[in-house]
Design a protein around this motif. Sequence first.
Motif, short mmCIF file in Angstrom:
data_model
loop_
_atom_site.label_atom_id
_atom_site.label_comp_id
_atom_site.label_asym_id
_atom_site.label_seq_id
_atom_site.Cartn_x
_atom_site.Cartn_y
_atom_site.Cartn_z
N SER A 92 0.83 -1.21 0.00
CA SER A 92 0.00 0.00 0.00
C SER A 92 0.86 1.25 0.00
O SER A 92 0.57 2.22 -0.70
CB SER A 92 -0.93 0.01 1.21
N ALA A 93 1.93 1.24 0.79
CA ALA A 93 2.85 2.39 0.82
C ALA A 93 3.50 2.56 -0.55
O ALA A 93 3.65 3.69 -1.05
CB ALA A 93 3.90 2.19 1.90
N GLN A 95 2.21 1.69 -3.42
CA GLN A 95 1.17 2.22 -4.31
C GLN A 95 1.04 3.72 -4.17
O GLN A 95 0.94 4.45 -5.15
CB GLN A 95 -0.17 1.54 -4.04
N ARG A 96 1.04 4.21 -2.92
CA ARG A 96 0.95 5.66 -2.70
C ARG A 96 2.15 6.38 -3.33
O ARG A 96 2.01 7.42 -3.98
CB ARG A 96 0.85 5.98 -1.21
N ASP A 97 3.35 5.81 -3.15
CA ASP A 97 4.55 6.41 -3.73
C ASP A 97 4.47 6.43 -5.25
O ASP A 97 4.82 7.42 -5.90
CB ASP A 97 5.81 5.65 -3.30
N ASP A 99 1.77 6.48 -7.04
CA ASP A 99 0.76 7.48 -7.43
C ASP A 99 1.36 8.88 -7.45
O ASP A 99 1.08 9.67 -8.35
CB ASP A 99 -0.45 7.43 -6.49
N VAL A 100 2.18 9.18 -6.45
CA VAL A 100 2.82 10.49 -6.40
C VAL A 100 3.77 10.67 -7.59
O VAL A 100 3.75 11.71 -8.26
CB VAL A 100 3.60 10.67 -5.06
N GLU A 103 1.72 11.24 -10.77
CA GLU A 103 1.16 12.59 -10.84
C GLU A 103 2.24 13.62 -11.17
O GLU A 103 2.01 14.52 -11.97
CB GLU A 103 0.47 12.96 -9.54
N ASP A 109 -4.02 12.78 -11.74
CA ASP A 109 -4.29 12.64 -10.30
C ASP A 109 -5.48 11.73 -10.03
O ASP A 109 -6.45 12.09 -9.44
CB ASP A 109 -4.49 14.01 -9.64
#
Length: 110
Positions: A92-93, A95-97, A99-100, A103, A109
């Motif tokens: 999950s971490a 995935q967030r990275d 996504d950043v 973007e 976004d």
Amino acid sequence: MSEHRTKEIKIRCTEAEYQSLQSRSSKPRLAEWMRDVCLGVREPRSRTVPRVDPALLRQFSGLGNNLNQIARALNGEHFSALDRVHLMSALSALQRDLDVIREENTGDDR
């Protein structure tokens, strides 16, 4: 006889605003593009492929391969519930990275 442009309009913008206008412009000269947009000249939309740094694509490809290997291992091995929670948290971490990064490099976004 064609009409000459004699009127001048000056605007102030930030560097970021200027770069944004430049990146959106489909004309070699920003003033020409702004006239077309502001005066309602319709231009056919072309679907352009975004420019992406090849090194960034290679990194994403490598990350994707690693994620696939992790998914295969998770599906094939017997991990404890706690191991699975830790792995899911790490994924999950990641995935967030990702996504950043996406973007920052595409303006997407999702």
